[in-house]
Scaffold this motif. Structure first.
Motif, short mmCIF file in Angstrom:
data_model
loop_
_atom_site.label_atom_id
_atom_site.label_comp_id
_atom_site.label_asym_id
_atom_site.label_seq_id
_atom_site.Cartn_x
_atom_site.Cartn_y
_atom_site.Cartn_z
N ALA A 1 0.92 -1.27 0.03
CA ALA A 1 0.10 -0.01 -0.07
C ALA A 1 0.92 1.28 -0.11
N GLY A 2 0.71 2.19 -1.08
CA GLY A 2 1.25 3.47 -0.90
C GLY A 2 0.23 4.41 -0.36
N LYS A 3 0.45 5.84 -0.52
CA LYS A 3 -0.06 6.97 0.10
C LYS A 3 -1.47 6.72 -0.36
N ASN A 4 -2.36 6.61 0.61
CA ASN A 4 -3.95 6.72 0.48
C ASN A 4 -4.51 5.38 -0.26
N GLU A 5 -3.65 4.38 0.02
CA GLU A 5 -4.09 3.13 -0.76
C GLU A 5 -4.18 2.24 0.57
N VAL A 6 -4.93 0.92 0.15
CA VAL A 6 -5.23 -0.28 1.14
C VAL A 6 -4.83 -1.51 0.32
N VAL A 7 -4.36 -2.40 1.08
CA VAL A 7 -4.44 -3.72 0.53
C VAL A 7 -5.49 -4.65 1.22
N VAL A 8 -6.20 -5.35 0.40
CA VAL A 8 -7.48 -6.17 0.62
C VAL A 8 -6.85 -7.65 0.32
N ARG A 9 -7.05 -8.38 1.40
CA ARG A 9 -6.90 -9.65 1.38
C ARG A 9 -8.15 -10.41 0.98
N ILE B 1 -10.40 -8.68 3.29
CA ILE B 1 -10.59 -7.91 4.70
C ILE B 1 -9.23 -6.99 4.28
N ILE B 2 -9.50 -5.92 4.90
CA ILE B 2 -8.18 -4.89 4.93
C ILE B 2 -7.13 -5.57 5.56
N ASP B 3 -6.06 -5.64 5.01
CA ASP B 3 -4.84 -6.28 5.42
C ASP B 3 -3.78 -5.31 5.89
N SER B 4 -3.64 -4.47 5.01
CA SER B 4 -2.73 -3.11 5.45
C SER B 4 -3.15 -2.01 4.84
N ILE B 5 -2.76 -0.79 5.46
CA ILE B 5 -3.07 0.67 4.84
C ILE B 5 -2.03 1.33 4.68
N GLY B 6 -2.01 2.43 3.75
CA GLY B 6 -0.96 3.47 3.49
C GLY B 6 -1.18 4.52 4.22
N GLU B 7 -0.36 5.25 4.21
CA GLU B 7 -0.15 6.63 4.91
C GLU B 7 -1.31 7.41 4.38
N GLY B 8 -2.06 8.06 5.26
CA GLY B 8 -3.25 9.10 4.81
C GLY B 8 -4.48 8.41 4.79
N VAL B 9 -4.68 7.15 4.95
CA VAL B 9 -5.91 6.32 4.76
C VAL B 9 -6.85 6.59 6.08
N GLU C 1 -13.71 -5.46 7.01
CA GLU C 1 -14.29 -6.41 5.94
C GLU C 1 -15.07 -5.35 4.82
N VAL C 2 -14.64 -5.51 3.69
CA VAL C 2 -14.87 -4.57 2.63
C VAL C 2 -15.27 -5.28 1.19
N ILE C 3 -16.11 -4.37 0.33
CA ILE C 3 -16.37 -4.99 -1.06
C ILE C 3 -15.54 -3.98 -1.94
N ILE C 4 -15.08 -4.54 -3.02
CA ILE C 4 -14.37 -3.72 -4.07
C ILE C 4 -15.29 -2.91 -4.91
N ASN C 5 -15.09 -1.90 -5.10
CA ASN C 5 -15.92 -0.87 -5.90
C ASN C 5 -14.99 -0.91 -7.31
N PRO C 6 -15.13 -1.83 -8.44
CA PRO C 6 -14.71 -1.85 -9.71
C PRO C 6 -14.87 -0.51 -10.38
N SER C 7 -15.72 0.30 -10.22
CA SER C 7 -15.92 1.56 -10.88
C SER C 7 -14.78 2.71 -10.54
N GLU D 1 -15.77 -0.16 -0.09
CA GLU D 1 -16.99 0.04 0.72
C GLU D 1 -17.15 -1.12 1.86
N LYS D 2 -17.91 -0.57 2.82
CA LYS D 2 -18.24 -1.64 3.98
C LYS D 2 -19.07 -2.60 3.53
N LYS D 3 -18.64 -4.13 3.84
CA LYS D 3 -19.35 -5.24 3.09
C LYS D 3 -20.70 -5.39 3.96
N PRO D 4 -21.69 -5.63 3.39
CA PRO D 4 -22.94 -5.91 4.27
C PRO D 4 -23.00 -6.88 5.03
#
Length: 326
Positions: free
Chosen positions: A21-29, A62-70, A78-84, A121-124
């Protein structure tokens, strides 16, 4: 990490470096991913490029790691990916910065993915991982087509040719949730029975005489995604002044249109594709309100992603196909 890639014109599972993860990025497992017909077309568009591309647009994890500024998520969420990508406000059309996940950026058929914090986005909580993994692309496409573009309302009638696709199964549920009447078609007797169970009011054989079958119906809205094979047939059953919204062409892209008949009929033709983050959030609220579940045909392990794509190519599925990522 394990990933399903397109490399040198071939598709297979291989080991890739874990994303960071870079700045304002997240890694999702990732726990699950979803197939879309788009995944079938990308190899022809990419060609024989040497660099490996991870396919896939839909996913949840699941959010595995976060970058600076997140700030909007934390490790363990627990999240879903927004592909748009980079389409946030509900506008008539996206800006030139808009794109879809899975090309040219790496997609979701992998154990991990890195992307902007703005794309999760938050997973329902009531959805399983597989249900959440197949959700965003098809459901968002159908939601925008029905509500933003089609403006469907309680008591109106929507006609949806081709009842077995993932988008169609979402649209049937969306429309029934708000009290609309739903008419669908399918070539498959088994799929016709399943859409009846899903709530469709009238179910026709694709090869039947639609005009005769629907002569006593007033169709306010047609949602077209089949293309040349059905477009003019669909238009012929639409009421004068009605809307036809199109977002796909699983048969040929080019159609012949009698303009005189079209303008005499006062018809409205609207194009759409995917949707904005604003609409995705509205859609998630709608689904939670009605406790709506995606229609999931079956799940393949990530090692069998090619088999899953072959299954989708043959249009054997009813609803969505998931990839499980242990």
């Amino acid at each position: 990490m394990k990933a399903f890639v397109l490399e040198n014109g071939k598709q297979y599972v291989k080991e890739m470096e874990d994303p960071v993860a870079g700045k304002n990025e997240v890694v999702v497992r990732l726990k699950a991913a979803g197939l879309n017909r788009r995944d079938l077309y990308i190899p022809n568009r990419v060609g024989d490029k040497k660099e490996a591309l991870i396919l896939g647009s839909d996913g949840a994890g699941i959010i595995d790691s976060i970058g600076e500024g997140v700030t909007n998520v934390a490790i363990g969420d627990e999240v879903i990916i927004n592909p748009s990508l980079r389409w946030f406000e509900n506008t008539d059309a996206p800006s030139k910065e808009f794109d879809l996940l899975g090309m040219p950026d790496h997609g979701t058929f992998a154990e991990k993915i890195v992307l902007s914090e703005e794309q999760v986005e938050k997973k329902p909580s009531y959805l399983s991982w597989e249900e959440a993994g197949v959700l965003a692309l098809s459901a968002l496409t159908g939601y925008r087509a029905l509500f933003t573009k089609g403006s469907i309302r309680e008591g109106e009638t929507v006609f949806i040719p081709g009842a077995g696709s993932g988008v169609s199964t979402y649209m049937i549920q969306f429309a029934k949730n708000i009290g609309a009447k739903v008419i669908v078609t399918s070539r498959s007797e088994a799929k016709r029975e399943k859409v009846k169970e899903l709530g469709a009011d009238i179910v026709l054989d694709t090869n039947s005489d639609w005009n005769k079958q629907l002569e006593n119906e007033q169709i306010d809205l047609v949602i077209e995604s089949v293309g040349r094979a059905t477009f003019n047939r669909s238009l012929s059953v639409l009421k004068k002044g009605g809307k036809i919204v199109t977002f796909g062409a699983t048969t040929e892209d080019t159609i012949e249109l009698n303009l005189r008949n079209f303008f005499y009929g006062q018809y409205q033709l609207l194009g759409t594709t995917m949707g904005s983050r604003e609409e995705l959030r509205e859609m998630l609220k709608h689904m939670e309100h009605y406790q709506m579940h995606p229609v999931l045909d079956r799940t393949f392990p990530i090692e069998q992603t090619q088999e899953a794509l072959d299954f989708l190519k043959d249009s054997k599925q009813f609803g969505k196909i998931a990839i499980s990522i242990p």
